[in-house]
Scaffold this active site. Structure first.
Site, mmCIF file in Angstrom:
data_model
loop_
_atom_site.group_PDB
_atom_site.id
_atom_site.type_symbol
_atom_site.label_atom_id
_atom_site.label_comp_id
_atom_site.label_asym_id
_atom_site.label_seq_id
_atom_site.Cartn_x
_atom_site.Cartn_y
_atom_site.Cartn_z
ATOM 1 C CG HIS A 55 -2.117 -2.185 0.225
ATOM 2 N ND1 HIS A 55 -1.252 -1.251 0.764
ATOM 3 C CD2 HIS A 55 -2.565 -2.921 1.275
ATOM 4 C CE1 HIS A 55 -1.197 -1.418 2.070
ATOM 5 N NE2 HIS A 55 -1.979 -2.422 2.409
ATOM 6 C CG HIS A 67 0.749 -5.142 10.396
ATOM 7 N ND1 HIS A 67 0.592 -6.373 9.782
ATOM 8 C CD2 HIS A 67 0.421 -4.220 9.455
ATOM 9 C CE1 HIS A 67 0.190 -6.201 8.536
ATOM 10 N NE2 HIS A 67 0.084 -4.904 8.313
ATOM 11 N NE ARG A 69 1.531 -2.857 4.149
ATOM 12 C CZ ARG A 69 2.349 -2.639 5.175
ATOM 13 N NH1 ARG A 69 3.628 -2.406 4.951
ATOM 14 N NH2 ARG A 69 1.892 -2.651 6.407
ATOM 15 C CE LYS A 103 -3.660 2.282 8.726
ATOM 16 N NZ LYS A 103 -4.233 1.144 7.963
ATOM 17 C CE1 TYR A 153 -1.031 -9.822 3.579
ATOM 18 C CE2 TYR A 153 -0.251 -9.211 5.760
ATOM 19 C CZ TYR A 153 -0.721 -8.861 4.517
ATOM 20 O OH TYR A 153 -0.889 -7.529 4.202
ATOM 21 N NE ARG A 171 0.604 0.860 6.154
ATOM 22 C CZ ARG A 171 1.332 0.622 7.228
ATOM 23 N NH1 ARG A 171 2.554 1.154 7.338
ATOM 24 N NH2 ARG A 171 0.874 -0.135 8.214
#
Length: 326
Positions: free
Chosen positions: A274, A300, A277, A168, A309, A143
């Site tokens: 972004h 994640h 990424r 995050k 994705y 990120r």
């Protein structure tokens, strides 16, 4: 702690919110967003006393955002999170919350993804620090904030890996350091180290440390290993401590450089930081890596987030043949 929106002291409540956010180690971006929504909420209800404001007023505000402002569902949910934080964590008030507000329409989001050739074309039109940062966003799946806040100690050249800390959700992870970036990154760090040494000689050289580490390790803020890999071009005064130091590189310059590089490469897609990424994840899946591996590299929590994705992979000729081509 006062539990009202006293019209004479609205800033006092916001200061309390800011203090609690920092005690709980929320990110700076979350802090800015929450303060923005709470400030808007206060003004929306004309700074009324919070004893008379609760679930119905939150519903009214969320409905206003959906109907009048036409915000996205994610934006409306962010506003709700900010208000719940205000009531539960700052004011310590339990809400009888029955959300019957008009909900913003949730769109099906598919990320913009560049082809490997398009990524290379954009990178060719970048230079210096901007090129290095974009190469890390794409080559390591970072990120933007993770690249900005990367510290010298988190780059492991021997193991060819990066340690991404307190990202995050306050999660940490390891991801790869591309072989092609080892030499350019080492040369870049030599330049950064010389700059840091000059700062020290001029009486500066301090860097921001998280979670009260400055008190635990009083001299660590001037040590080389704690410096940012991508420091700001100029020193500035920290608004919280008043100390003049180098922050991390600002995103505005990088965003402008990417926009210009995309135009020069002749790419007609909407590209942001972004996007690289997103492209990292999609290209790994295209190359046969399993989704759990990609999930870990991206950091994640839920594999459902990574699953987006796979939907990108199923678009176009890779999945369904057009009847025009039959």
């Amino acid at each position: 702690m006062s539990d009202n929106f006293s019209s004479a002291h609205p800033q006092r409540l916001l200061d309390q919110v800011r203090d609690v956010l920092r005690v709980k180690h929320y990110s700076y971006q979350t802090e800015k967003s929450y303060l923005l929504w709470i400030r808007r909420y206060i003004h929306f209800h004309h700074r009324r006393n919070s004893r008379n404001i609760g679930g119905s007023e939150i519903n009214a505000f969320l409905t206003y955002l959906a109907v009048e402002e036409k915000v996205a569902a994610s934006t409306q949910n962010q506003a709700l999170s900010a208000l719940l934080f205000l009531y539960r964590e700052v004011l310590h008030l339990e809400l009888d919350l029955n959300l019957d507000a008009v909900r913003a329409k949730r769109s099906r989001y598919l990320p913009t993804v560049l082809t490997p050739e398009e990524v290379k074309a954009v990178i060719l039109h970048l230079s210096g620090v901007h090129r290095l940062v974009v190469q890390l966003l794409y080559g390591s799946g970072l990120r933007l904030a993770e690249a900005q806040q990367l510290r010298v100690k988190d780059v492991d050249f021997a193991q060819r890996q990066l340690a991404i800390r307190n990202s995050k959700g306050m999660e940490s992870r390891l991801t790869m350091l591309p072989e092609t970036l080892v030499e350019p990154l080492q040369e870049h760090l030599l330049w950064v180290k010389r700059q840091h040494q000059q700062d020290l000689e001029q009486g500066y050289g301090s860097v921001y440390l998280p979670f009260a580490l400055e008190r635990k390790y009083p001299r660590a803020d001037r040590e080389w290993i704690w410096q940012f890999v991508f420091p700001a071009e100029r020193r500035s005064q920290d608004p919280d401590s008043g100390i003049t130091r180098r922050h991390w590189v600002h995103e505005s310059g990088l965003q402008r450089a990417i926009k210009q590089a995309v135009q020069q490469a002749g790419i007609t897609k909407r590209v942001s930081c972004h996007t690289f990424r997103h492209s990292f994840a999609t290209h790994l899946l295209q190359n046969g890596y399993d989704i759990r591996t990609v999930q870990e590299l991206l950091g994640h929590k839920d594999v459902k987030t990574t699953m987006i994705y796979t939907h990108v992979l199923q678009k176009g000729a890779r999945a369904i043949k057009s009847p025009l081509d039959t």
